[in-house]
Enzyme design. Structure first.
Site, short mmCIF file in Angstrom:
data_model
loop_
_atom_site.label_atom_id
_atom_site.label_comp_id
_atom_site.label_asym_id
_atom_site.label_seq_id
_atom_site.Cartn_x
_atom_site.Cartn_y
_atom_site.Cartn_z
N CYS A 168 9.67 -25.01 12.78
CA CYS A 168 9.64 -25.44 11.38
C CYS A 168 11.05 -25.44 10.79
O CYS A 168 11.70 -24.38 10.74
CB CYS A 168 8.74 -24.53 10.54
SG CYS A 168 8.63 -25.10 8.84
N LYS A 183 -3.27 -25.55 9.20
CA LYS A 183 -1.99 -25.33 8.52
C LYS A 183 -1.36 -24.08 9.13
O LYS A 183 -2.06 -23.13 9.49
CB LYS A 183 -2.25 -25.12 7.01
CG LYS A 183 -0.99 -24.74 6.23
CD LYS A 183 0.07 -25.81 6.26
CE LYS A 183 1.43 -25.30 5.78
NZ LYS A 183 2.54 -26.20 6.10
N ASN A 196 -2.65 -22.58 14.25
CA ASN A 196 -1.20 -22.77 14.26
C ASN A 196 -0.56 -21.55 13.59
O ASN A 196 -0.90 -21.21 12.46
CB ASN A 196 -0.85 -24.07 13.52
CG ASN A 196 0.64 -24.37 13.55
OD1 ASN A 196 1.44 -23.70 12.91
ND2 ASN A 196 1.01 -25.39 14.30
N LYS A 254 4.73 -25.15 20.34
CA LYS A 254 5.11 -26.41 19.69
C LYS A 254 6.62 -26.49 19.54
O LYS A 254 7.23 -25.68 18.84
CB LYS A 254 4.42 -26.51 18.32
CG LYS A 254 4.76 -27.79 17.58
CD LYS A 254 3.86 -27.99 16.38
CE LYS A 254 4.16 -29.25 15.64
NZ LYS A 254 3.27 -29.44 14.48
C1 LIG Z 1 3.42 -32.12 4.91
C2 LIG Z 1 3.60 -31.61 6.31
C3 LIG Z 1 3.37 -30.27 6.59
C4 LIG Z 1 3.53 -29.78 7.90
N1 LIG Z 1 3.27 -28.46 8.16
C5 LIG Z 1 3.34 -28.00 9.44
C6 LIG Z 1 2.98 -26.66 9.76
O1 LIG Z 1 2.57 -25.86 8.90
N2 LIG Z 1 3.07 -26.25 11.06
C7 LIG Z 1 3.50 -27.10 12.06
O2 LIG Z 1 3.55 -26.69 13.23
N3 LIG Z 1 3.83 -28.38 11.78
C8 LIG Z 1 3.76 -28.85 10.51
N4 LIG Z 1 4.07 -30.17 10.24
C9 LIG Z 1 4.52 -31.07 11.33
C10 LIG Z 1 3.37 -31.93 11.88
O3 LIG Z 1 2.33 -31.14 12.40
C11 LIG Z 1 3.89 -32.89 12.99
O4 LIG Z 1 4.46 -32.13 14.02
C12 LIG Z 1 4.95 -33.87 12.48
O5 LIG Z 1 4.68 -34.28 11.16
C13 LIG Z 1 5.08 -35.12 13.39
O6 LIG Z 1 3.87 -35.86 13.46
P1 LIG Z 1 3.59 -37.16 12.49
O7 LIG Z 1 4.77 -38.07 12.60
O8 LIG Z 1 2.31 -37.74 13.01
O9 LIG Z 1 3.45 -36.61 11.10
C14 LIG Z 1 3.93 -30.67 8.94
C15 LIG Z 1 4.15 -32.03 8.64
C16 LIG Z 1 3.99 -32.51 7.36
C17 LIG Z 1 4.22 -33.98 7.09
#
Ligand SMILES: Cc1cc2nc3c(=O)[nH]c(=O)nc-3n(C[C@H](O)[C@H](O)[C@H](O)COP(=O)(O)O)c2cc1C
Length: 312
Positions: free
Chosen positions: A135, A51, A105, A170
């Site tokens: 973000c 996270k 991260n 990222k």
């Molecule tokens: C509930 C949630 C929380 C997330 N929190 C973070 C985060 O803290 N840091 C980050 O770099 N990306 C975060 N993301 C983004 C994911 O790591 C990822 O880049 C994004 O969801 C696309 O991948 P997916 O379609 O497989 O979910 C979060 C995504 C979701 C759904």
């Protein structure tokens, strides 16, 4: 050495990480350490991305934080996390004890925040960090660095000075020029790029109850299957302009998705939203990938990548 093991390497500097499989649990969907161990075969997990960790503990956003969209979800968690000190004290020992490979991260509001976090990662011998400059759910910082190539170059160079390990930046899809951002990260000293973070989105739910309309909205980051075409496009663009490896994510749910991302240049993968639907998906897909390669006589992951890209 397993046949799906892979190495991500910056050929210019020699910096590298080994992944026992190319599949990584994506940040924000995989907890801090072993939250998924009851569901996942840890032997088949390349790594987890923790996270997003900030300098101070954050409570995240109040109100509705999740919206179920068509073929995806919208979140506005707002980087709720325990803060770096609690991570080092309480979470890191468990990662070490259970031998779980991970990317730390990190996210910040200012350049100084990121540099301090990078120093702490360095002092604690953390092998890889993933710098979140993408973000869309926080009021200050983060995405501001990720949308301007010169700010991103400055940020990456300063983190590079503070941190010797494997540096992943990222990127956000919320831009009209992903190539310029990828080049800025590489020029600043990134060893690897990961993409994509969530897309800005708005969920609207209208109900008609007792002769009255009610409206609920959640504005945040869209993820899941519906963003895969955007992610494929972004990975292709990034790969066409940088030499460092690229970790792809965005809507991955099945084996063929891995092949599609390999075709456009992915060197490894992260899986996010799909974990909420099927918590075993990371190791399930790694096992499926290994079985496919064995049945079809691919001797290693590089050979598979070459075959999909018609290079061999
Ligand atoms: C509930 C949630 C929380 C997330 N929190 C973070 C985060 O803290 N840091 C980050 O770099 N990306 C975060 N993301 C983004 C994911 O790591 C990822 O880049 C994004 O969801 C696309 O991948 P997916 O379609 O497989 O979910 C979060 C995504 C979701 C759904």
């Amino acid at each position: 050495m397993g046949i799906i093991e892979t190495t991500l390497k910056n050929e210019k500097t020699g910096n590298f990480i080994n992944l026992k499989t190319p599949i990584i649990g994506a940040s924000g969907t995989y907890g801090y350490n072993c939250e998924f161990e009851d569901f996942v075969d840890l032997n088949y997990l390349g790594a987890i991305s923790t996270k997003g960790i900030t300098l101070e503990k954050r409570p995240g956003n109040s109100g509705n934080r999740i919206f179920e969209a068509q073929c995806g979800m919208i979140n506005r968690i707002g980087l709720e996390n325990v803060g770096i000190n609690a991570f080092i004290k309480d979470k890191l020992p468990i990662l070490k004890e259970k031998n779980i490979d991970f990317l730390l991260n990190i996210a910040g509001s200012t350049l100084e925040d990121y540099v301090k976090l990078a120093h702490i990662a360095n002092e604690n011998d953390i092998k890889a960090i993933e710098v979140n400059v993408s973000c869309p759910n926080v009021k200050q910082g983060c995405l501001e660095f990720g949308l301007n190539p010169s700010s991103l170059f400055e940020l990456t160079s300063n983190i590079r000075k503070a941190y010797e390990g494997f540096l992943i930046v990222k990127l956000s899809p919320n831009t009209s020029d992903i190539k310029a951002l990828a080049r800025a990260a590489e020029a600043g000293g990134a060893d690897c790029i990961s993409a994509i973070n969530t897309l800005r989105g708005l969920g609207v739910k209208i109900d008609f109850i007792n002769n009255k309309f009610t409206k609920n909205t959640v504005q945040g980051g869209l993820s899941g299957q519906c963003i895969k075409p955007v992610a494929l496009y972004m990975i292709k663009e990034i790969k066409s302009t940088v030499k460092i490896p690229v970790i792809a994510m965005g809507g991955i749910t099945k084996l063929n998705d891995l092949f599609e991302f390999i075709a456009v240049g992915a060197d490894a993968f992260q899986i996010g939203t799909a974990n909420f639907i099927k918590p075993s998906i990371c190791s399930d897909l790694a096992i499926e990938l290994e079985d496919f390669m064995k049945q079809n006589n691919f001797k290693d992951f590089n050979e598979l990548k070459g075959a999909i890209r018609n290079e061999q």
